[in-house]
Structures are given as structure tokens and as C-alpha cells.
Design an enzyme around this catalytic site. Structure first.
Site, PDB file in Angstrom:
ATOM      1  N   LYS A 190     100.503  84.139  41.836  1.00 12.99           N
ATOM      2  CA  LYS A 190     100.090  84.596  43.166  1.00 12.99           C
ATOM      3  C   LYS A 190     101.544  84.903  43.794  1.00 12.99           C
ATOM      4  O   LYS A 190     102.349  84.372  44.005  1.00 12.99           O
ATOM      5  CB  LYS A 190      99.594  83.185  43.744  1.00 12.99           C
ATOM      6  N   GLU A 265     111.077  74.681  43.251  1.00 12.88           N
ATOM      7  CA  GLU A 265     112.400  75.362  43.381  1.00 12.88           C
ATOM      8  C   GLU A 265     112.243  75.606  44.935  1.00 12.88           C
ATOM      9  O   GLU A 265     111.805  76.700  45.212  1.00 12.88           O
ATOM     10  CB  GLU A 265     112.540  76.416  42.667  1.00 12.88           C
ATOM     11  N   CYS A 299     118.395  81.821  47.614  1.00 13.71           N
ATOM     12  CA  CYS A 299     118.238  80.270  47.471  1.00 13.71           C
ATOM     13  C   CYS A 299     119.754  79.568  47.191  1.00 13.71           C
ATOM     14  O   CYS A 299     120.194  78.464  47.898  1.00 13.71           O
ATOM     15  CB  CYS A 299     117.149  79.705  46.639  1.00 13.71           C
ATOM     16  N   GLU A 396     118.350  76.308  57.137  1.00 17.01           N
ATOM     17  CA  GLU A 396     118.447  77.673  56.067  1.00 17.01           C
ATOM     18  C   GLU A 396     118.267  78.685  56.771  1.00 17.01           C
ATOM     19  O   GLU A 396     117.108  78.926  57.439  1.00 17.01           O
ATOM     20  CB  GLU A 396     117.404  77.338  54.828  1.00 17.01           C
TER      21      GLU A 396
END
Ligand code: NAD
Length: 503
Positions: A190, A265, A299, A396
Site C-alpha cells: 500500500k 520505522e 527520517c 519532527e
């Protein structure tokens, strides 16, 4: 014709078929419409329409999971050498189409071509690396006890779900799909709704390389319906997920009823710590590269600079000069260093931190404003005069935005570095070996580089601690996730078996 114009022309050729027919789901080797209709995909460069995309929902996930389940036994039992050959053919197919992949990725995500051409080739490397591991993937140990010869072997867990984000989507999807296929699993992928183009190219390349129908299936759609249904599906044995920390927690909840194995993750707010004894020229290059490359939508980006007070003014002055020189522009221009942010929503989020920084009392030393009004461009930004309690130091932002925080001592640097919910990467710059050992020992991160930017080596473990994730990718760690350990004990003699019910 300039290189930019040539690239735009090539891209138009590539997009024509998507514009005409849209992007369908790919299930059991066939194109299928989505049961939720379609959604629109547009480019962050100029907000123009790219194509319509099939909107998959629970029924499409069910069809894809069934296809993956039906294809599993054949793929699992295919001789390893044959599976290896197919994976190598996929790597070759990616290499042959690396330019097409890079151009589509740039247009879909806003990433600059200079980074995406390498990302496409890294996708091929992922397939080559795991192709080489196929032969020994099932190998185990023999562990002799006094009465038994115990052996272990590994078997693929079954059909798995792969859910990927929009940042470097092609490379990240190969990172998950290559080891899953090498392990003998079948896959339902997906992709992120914001970047569906290159997932489609990957399944086409894989099928052309000889991957049997149903081994890799793609269902496009949104997280809350297609993504959720994938996590909840009983035929799917594990979910490999890359995305935000709060989505990771939803993935865990959604998989609870079917006891799903999850590999997560997630996000990061990674520190780069620069001590005054470091090679400051190299440190400066690495600090800039690790937050302003790939639009800061990465990331592992070092989004918090922890700079020793004795060198702060000089280092920040050089930083400001370099940040102001970074070239923001069209992603297909090979000289561009930063392209537009991926979507309106993400652009609004990144831009909102310019005011948050001011409200918190930080200084906008560079950038801090949007750029142009065609697409989602922002100026590369540096916040100085910050402390670690500010939102710009804790949250973030996931854009080309760096927060600089001063420290006096090693103890203070460590305490600031660890004072975050996240723990993905850390970067330490010092020429004092003992300090580097001491510091890295206590730094809370899954991956740390000393006197280096992030250099990925595929056999090493990749993953985070705290809110940055659960589980590791890379080398044999990937197989630990996609495979089950099996123990079988063979009696070596007539050892005593307790006898119950004997009069
Ligand atoms: P996101 O979490 O919003 O979406 C990621 C994927 O999850 C998308 O495909 C989305 O459709 C799907 N999703 C959303 N809700 C879902 C649900 N309820 N159930 C199942 N699937 C769902 O993340 P994003 O904004 O696309 O990506 C950026 C994030 O990814 C950042 O936080 C970044 O740090 C993280 N990231 C982490 C790594 C890593 O290796 N640690 C690598 C790249 C990106």
C-alpha cells in the site's frame, strides 16, 4: 534545449499513459479498479494534475491478500536459485529504467533529481543484495543436547503487508519488498497516497522480470481505509511499516485482533553534536547535507544541531552563508538542491513552524519564508538561539529546517541529545576517541555515526529506539522479521520418557 527542458520532455512522455488510463491497482497480475472510485494525484512542483488513481478499500485489500495467499506456496517452494535469478532480473530492470523512475519520483514528490537518480539505483542495490542472501536464508543451526539433535530452520512467515510513506517512496519500498521476496513471502504493498507513480513502475518491472502473478500486489488508497484493512486482514501475517510515529501506534492497534507481527520505522528528531575539537569544515558539510538534502524530508535527517558554545558564533556564521546559497528550484533541473515540499498539507505544517519559532523566542537566522506561489517551495531555514524545550527542538518538522542549540559541556550535550521522544539516529563530531566512545555508549539512538554523515551499508541494522521504531532492517535482521524460526528435535537414542498412567 536545456537539460531541464529535456527532462521535462522525457517526463511528459512517461506520464502520457498515466494521464490517459490512470493508475489502477495491481492484483494477481491484473489491473483492477478501486472499489472506492478514484482519487486525484497532483505534482507539488506546480500543483498540476498528474493522473487519477484507483482508490482501494477493504474489498480490494481482501482480493490482494487472497492473491498473495494463493501465490504463497509456489513462491515459497520455488528453488532458491530460481528466486534469486528473478530478484537479480528485477535489479537489472530497475537499473535499465532508473532514469524513468527518478523523473517520475521527482515530479510526484518534489525531490531533486540529483538525489533521486541515486535513490533509484539504491533500489536496485536492495534487490541485488537480498538476491545474494536467498540461498542461505533458510539455513539454521544444529544444537546438540545429551538426548537430542536439535536443528533450526527458517520458513517465510506468509503473505505480508508493506505500507510506505511519500519520502523517497521507491527506494523505501524496495527496502521492504526485496527482503520479503527473498525470504519467500508474497506481498501486498500500500504505497503513500501522495506518491503512487513509482510503486506502479516497480510492479511492472518485477512482473517483466518473471515474478509470478500475485507475488507482489499493489493496492493504492488512503491509510484509514486501505491501510487499515491491510493491517486487519487475517491472511496477512506481518506488516512492514514506514511512516509517522502516531501512525505506527495505529498500525499496532489495528493488528492486535489478528496478532500481527509489526516492524515499525518511524519519525526522528535526530541530533548532530559538534564538539570544538572536531574537523569543523567536514562537520559543516555533513550538518548541511544531513538536513537540507532530500528537502529535509528524511527520517534520518539531523534536524537538531548541538553546537559547543566556544565555536558557536563562527560555525553558525558559516552555516548561515551556506544555507542562504542553497539552490531551491525545479526538481528536474540537475543543479537544484532543494525542490518543493510534497503536499499542501505538509507545506502548511512546515510553514507553521516559522511562526512557532518566533513565538518560542528563537531567531530565524536564514530562510523562514515560503518561496514563489506556484508550488510548495520554502526557503531552507535555520533557527538559532533555541533551547531544547522549544517545539522547534522537540517536534519532527520534516522539512529543510534546522534548529541550532548551544551547549557548554559533554554532559550537557548528552542530556540535550537524549531529551526527546525519538531515538533514530545521532551524529557525533569530535577528534577525541575516548569521548566518542563514552558519548556513543550513552546516546539513545538506533544508529550513530562518528565523524560522518549517514552512510548506509546494507548488512548493518537499520532502525530506531523510543518513538522512532521497533525492529531492524538490513542483513539478516530483515529475514528475522519476514521468517519464522522453527526448531525440530531428533532423539539420538532411547532416552527415558516419563511414563504416566502405568500401574
Ligand atoms: P504517514 O504515517 O502519514 O503515512 C505513511 C503510510 O501509512 C502511508 O502509506 C499512509 O497511507 C499509511 N497510513 C496512514 N494511516 C494509516 C492507518 N491508520 N493504517 C494503515 N496505514 C496508514 O507518514 P508520511 O507522512 O507518509 O511519512 C513521513 C513520516 O515517515 C515521517 O514521520 C518520517 O520520519 C517517517 N519515516 C521514517 C523512516 C524510518 O526508517 N524510520 C523512513 C522514512 C520516513
Amino acid at each position: 534545449m536545456s537539460v531541464l527542458e529535456q527532462n521535462i520532455e522525457k517526463l511528459q512522455g512517461l506520464l502520457a499513459r498515466f494521464q490517459e488510463g490512470g493508475i489502477k491497482n495491481r492484483i494477481a497480475g491484473e489491473d483492477r479498479d478501486g472499489s472506492g472510485g478514484q482519487f486525484e494525484n497532483s505534482s507539488p512542483v506546480d500543483k498540476s494534475h498528474i493522473c487519477q488513481v484507483a482508490r482501494g478499500e477493504a474489498a480490494d485489500i481482501d482480493a490482494a491478500a487472497t492473491a498473495a495467499s494463493d501465490a504463497f506456496a509456489e513462491w515459497r517452494d520455488m528453488p532458491a536459485v530460481q528466486r534469486r535469478k528473478i530478484l537479480i532480473a528485477i535489479a537489472e530492470g530497475i537499473e535499465a529504467r532508473a532514469e524513468d523512475i527518478a523523473l517520475c519520483e521527482c515530479w510526484d514528490t518534489g525531490q531533486a533529481l540529483r538525489f533521486m537518480s541515486k535513490a533509484a539505483l539504491r533500489g536496485a542495490e536492495n534487490f541485488r543484495y537480498f538476491a545474494d542472501q536467498v540461498i542461505q536464508a533458510r539455513d539454521g543451526q544444529h544444537l546438540q543436547s545429551p538426548t537430542l539433535m536439535n536443528i533450526t530452520t527458517r520458513v517465510p512467515i506468509g503473505p505480508v503487508g508493506v505500507i510506505t510513506p511519500w519520502n523517497t517512496p521507491f527506494m523505501l519500498s524496495t527496502w521492504k519488498i526485496a527482503p520479503a521476496l527473498a525470504a519467500g513471502c508474497t506481498v501486498v504493498h500500500k504505497p503513500a497516497e501522495a506518491s503512487p507513480l513509482t510503486a506502479r513502475l516497480l510492479v511492472e518491472i518485477a512482473e517483466e522480470a518473471g515474478l509470478p502473478a500475485g507475488v507482489l500486489n499493489i493496492v493504492n488508497g488512503f491509510g484509514e481505509d486501505a491501510g487499515r484493512a491491510l493491517c486487519e486482514h487475517p491472511k496477512i501475517k506481518a506488516i512492514a511499516f514506514v511512516g509517522e510515529s502516531r501512525t505506527g501506534s495505529l498500525i499496532t492497534k489495528q493488528g492486535a485482533d489478528t496478532l500481527k507481527r509489526n516492524h515499525l520505522e518511524l519519525g526522528g528528531k535526530n541530533p548532530v553534536i559538534v564538539f570544538d575539537d572536531a574537523d569543523l569544515e567536514r562537520a559543516l558539510d555533513a550538518v548541511i547535507f544531513m538536513i537540507y538534502s532530500i528537502n529535509g524530508e528524511r527520517c534520518t535527517s539531523s534536524s537538531r544541531l548541538l553546537i559547543q558554545e566556544s565555536i558557536k558564533d563562527d560555525f553558525e556564521a558559516k552555516l548561515i552563508e551556506r544555507v542562504n546559497n542553497i539552490k531551491v528550484g525545479h526538481p528536474l533541473d540537475p543543479t537544484t538542491e532543494i525542490g518543493p515540499l510534497v503536499t499542501q498539507e505538509h507545506y502548511d505544517k512546515v510553514v507553521s513552524y516559522f511562526d512557532i519559532a518566533k513565538d518560542d523566542g528563537a531567531t530565524i537566522a536564514a530562510g523562514g519564508e515560503p518561496l514563489g506561489d506556484e508550488g510548495y517551495f520554502v526557503r531552507p531555514t535555520l533557527f538559532t538561539g533555541a533551547n531544547n524545550q522549544m517545539r522547534i527542538a522537540q517536534e519532527e518538522i520534516f522539512g529543510p529546517v534546522l534548529t541550532s542549540i548551544p551547549f557548554k559541556t559533554e554532559e550537557e550535550a548528552l542530556s540535550i541529545a537524549n531529551d526527546t521522544l525519538y531515538g533514530l539516529t545521532g551524529y557525533v563530531w569530535t577528534n577525541d576517541l575516548t569521548r566518542a566512545l563514552r558519548f556513543t555508549n550513552k546516546l539513545e539512538a538506533g544508529m550513530i555515526w562518528v565523524n560522518s554523515e549517514n552512510v548506509r551499508h546494507l548488512p548493518t541494522p537499520f532502525g530506531g529506539v523510543k518513538a522512532s521504531g521497533i525492529g531492524r532492517d538490513g542483513g539478516d535482521w530483515s529475514f528475522e522479521f519476514y521468517m519464522e524460526q522453527k526448531h525440530i528435535g531428533f532423539a539420538t537414542g532411547q532416552h527415558k520418557i516419563s511414563r504416566l498412567g502405568v500401574q
